[in-house]
Scaffold this motif. Structure first.
Motif, PDB file in Angstrom:
ATOM      1  N   LYS A  86       2.330 -14.050  14.788  1.00  0.00           N
ATOM      2  CA  LYS A  86       2.101 -12.815  15.533  1.00  0.00           C
ATOM      3  C   LYS A  86       1.739 -11.690  14.577  1.00  0.00           C
ATOM      4  CE  LYS A  86       5.573 -13.649  19.107  1.00  0.00           C
ATOM      5  NZ  LYS A  86       6.793 -13.104  19.704  1.00  0.00           N
ATOM      6  N   THR A  87       0.978 -10.732  15.094  1.00  0.00           N
ATOM      7  CA  THR A  87       0.671  -9.527  14.334  1.00  0.00           C
ATOM      8  C   THR A  87       1.833  -8.558  14.492  1.00  0.00           C
ATOM      9  OG1 THR A  87      -1.689  -9.794  14.659  1.00  0.00           O
ATOM     10  CG2 THR A  87      -0.933  -7.577  14.123  1.00  0.00           C
ATOM     11  N   SER A  88       2.241  -7.936  13.401  1.00  0.00           N
ATOM     12  CA  SER A  88       3.324  -6.965  13.418  1.00  0.00           C
ATOM     13  C   SER A  88       2.803  -5.624  12.935  1.00  0.00           C
ATOM     14  CB  SER A  88       4.465  -7.415  12.497  1.00  0.00           C
ATOM     15  OG  SER A  88       4.950  -8.676  12.883  1.00  0.00           O
ATOM     16  N   ALA A  89       3.196  -4.560  13.626  1.00  0.00           N
ATOM     17  CA  ALA A  89       2.839  -3.205  13.209  1.00  0.00           C
ATOM     18  C   ALA A  89       3.974  -2.636  12.372  1.00  0.00           C
ATOM     19  CB  ALA A  89       2.608  -2.323  14.427  1.00  0.00           C
ATOM     20  N   ILE A  90       3.622  -1.941  11.307  1.00  0.00           N
ATOM     21  CA  ILE A  90       4.607  -1.288  10.436  1.00  0.00           C
ATOM     22  C   ILE A  90       4.439   0.219  10.614  1.00  0.00           C
ATOM     23  CG2 ILE A  90       5.433  -1.033   8.074  1.00  0.00           C
ATOM     24  CD1 ILE A  90       5.601  -3.932   9.175  1.00  0.00           C
ATOM     25  N   THR A  91       5.555   0.892  10.861  1.00  0.00           N
ATOM     26  CA  THR A  91       5.490   2.338  11.099  1.00  0.00           C
ATOM     27  C   THR A  91       6.204   3.124  10.011  1.00  0.00           C
ATOM     28  OG1 THR A  91       7.515   2.360  12.432  1.00  0.00           O
ATOM     29  CG2 THR A  91       5.433   2.020  13.605  1.00  0.00           C
ATOM     30  N   GLN A  92       5.751   4.349   9.839  1.00  0.00           N
ATOM     31  CA  GLN A  92       6.404   5.294   8.936  1.00  0.00           C
ATOM     32  C   GLN A  92       6.375   6.636   9.652  1.00  0.00           C
ATOM     33  OE1 GLN A  92       4.454   5.969   5.156  1.00  0.00           O
ATOM     34  NE2 GLN A  92       6.436   6.219   4.172  1.00  0.00           N
ATOM     35  N   ASN A  93       7.537   7.227   9.792  1.00  0.00           N
ATOM     36  CA  ASN A  93       7.665   8.491  10.529  1.00  0.00           C
ATOM     37  C   ASN A  93       7.091   8.378  11.939  1.00  0.00           C
ATOM     38  OD1 ASN A  93       8.825   9.746   8.247  1.00  0.00           O
ATOM     39  ND2 ASN A  93       6.782  10.183   7.446  1.00  0.00           N
ATOM     40  N   GLN A  95      12.332  -1.977   7.594  1.00  0.00           N
ATOM     41  CA  GLN A  95      12.509  -3.272   8.247  1.00  0.00           C
ATOM     42  C   GLN A  95      11.421  -4.255   7.801  1.00  0.00           C
ATOM     43  OE1 GLN A  95      12.254  -1.738  12.227  1.00  0.00           O
ATOM     44  NE2 GLN A  95      14.461  -1.975  12.603  1.00  0.00           N
ATOM     45  N   GLY A  96      10.199  -3.765   7.703  1.00  0.00           N
ATOM     46  CA  GLY A  96       9.092  -4.609   7.271  1.00  0.00           C
ATOM     47  C   GLY A  96       9.280  -5.130   5.855  1.00  0.00           C
ATOM     48  N   GLN A  97       9.771  -4.258   4.982  1.00  0.00           N
ATOM     49  CA  GLN A  97      10.030  -4.687   3.602  1.00  0.00           C
ATOM     50  C   GLN A  97      11.128  -5.746   3.566  1.00  0.00           C
ATOM     51  OE1 GLN A  97      10.871  -0.851   1.847  1.00  0.00           O
ATOM     52  NE2 GLN A  97       8.853  -0.781   0.874  1.00  0.00           N
ATOM     53  N   ALA A  98      12.177  -5.545   4.337  1.00  0.00           N
ATOM     54  CA  ALA A  98      13.301  -6.487   4.340  1.00  0.00           C
ATOM     55  C   ALA A  98      12.906  -7.840   4.921  1.00  0.00           C
ATOM     56  CB  ALA A  98      14.470  -5.898   5.124  1.00  0.00           C
ATOM     57  N   LYS A  99      11.970  -7.843   5.868  1.00  0.00           N
ATOM     58  CA  LYS A  99      11.588  -9.084   6.556  1.00  0.00           C
ATOM     59  C   LYS A  99      10.185  -9.560   6.189  1.00  0.00           C
ATOM     60  CE  LYS A  99      14.425  -7.957  10.548  1.00  0.00           C
ATOM     61  NZ  LYS A  99      14.446  -7.772  12.008  1.00  0.00           N
ATOM     62  N   PHE A 100       9.642  -9.076   5.091  1.00  0.00           N
ATOM     63  CA  PHE A 100       8.247  -9.355   4.763  1.00  0.00           C
ATOM     64  C   PHE A 100       7.923 -10.847   4.703  1.00  0.00           C
ATOM     65  CE2 PHE A 100       4.596  -9.803   1.879  1.00  0.00           C
ATOM     66  CZ  PHE A 100       3.666  -9.099   2.622  1.00  0.00           C
ATOM     67  N   ALA A 101       8.733 -11.630   4.025  1.00  0.00           N
ATOM     68  CA  ALA A 101       8.460 -13.070   3.896  1.00  0.00           C
ATOM     69  C   ALA A 101       8.423 -13.730   5.272  1.00  0.00           C
ATOM     70  CB  ALA A 101       9.493 -13.731   3.004  1.00  0.00           C
ATOM     71  N   ALA A 102       9.354 -13.385   6.137  1.00  0.00           N
ATOM     72  CA  ALA A 102       9.393 -13.960   7.488  1.00  0.00           C
ATOM     73  C   ALA A 102       8.178 -13.512   8.296  1.00  0.00           C
ATOM     74  CB  ALA A 102      10.682 -13.557   8.196  1.00  0.00           C
TER      75      ALA A 102
END
Length: 71
Positions: free
Chosen positions: A22-29, A9-16
């Motif tokens: 706001k700070t966004s957390a990126i998760t893996q597993n 999701q983070g990769q798909a929405k990176f530009a936005a």
């Protein structure tokens, strides 16, 4: 953290995400592996860190004065 995205999701929405205030957390597993942080917030954080480094370095360079002995 309120705004959490998976890696995909983070990769798909990176530009936005980069444009958000706001700070966004990126998760893996299911674990947080990265944050996308607004530029203004990061700039302030770096300023504080530089100030702390400067203070730490100046304290390390301070040579304690020996007290004069009374005779």
């Amino acid at each position: 953290m309120k705004h959490t995205l998976t890696m995909a999701q983070g990769q798909a929405k990176f530009a936005a995400l980069c444009r958000k205030e706001k700070t966004s957390a990126i998760t893996q597993n299911g674990k947080i592996v990265a944050y996308v942080v607004p530029h203004k917030w990061m700039a302030r954080l770096l300023q504080h860190l530089e100030s702390m480094e400067t203070m730490a370095n100046s304290e390390a360079l301070t040579i304690p004065r020996a007290k004069a002995k009374k005779t």
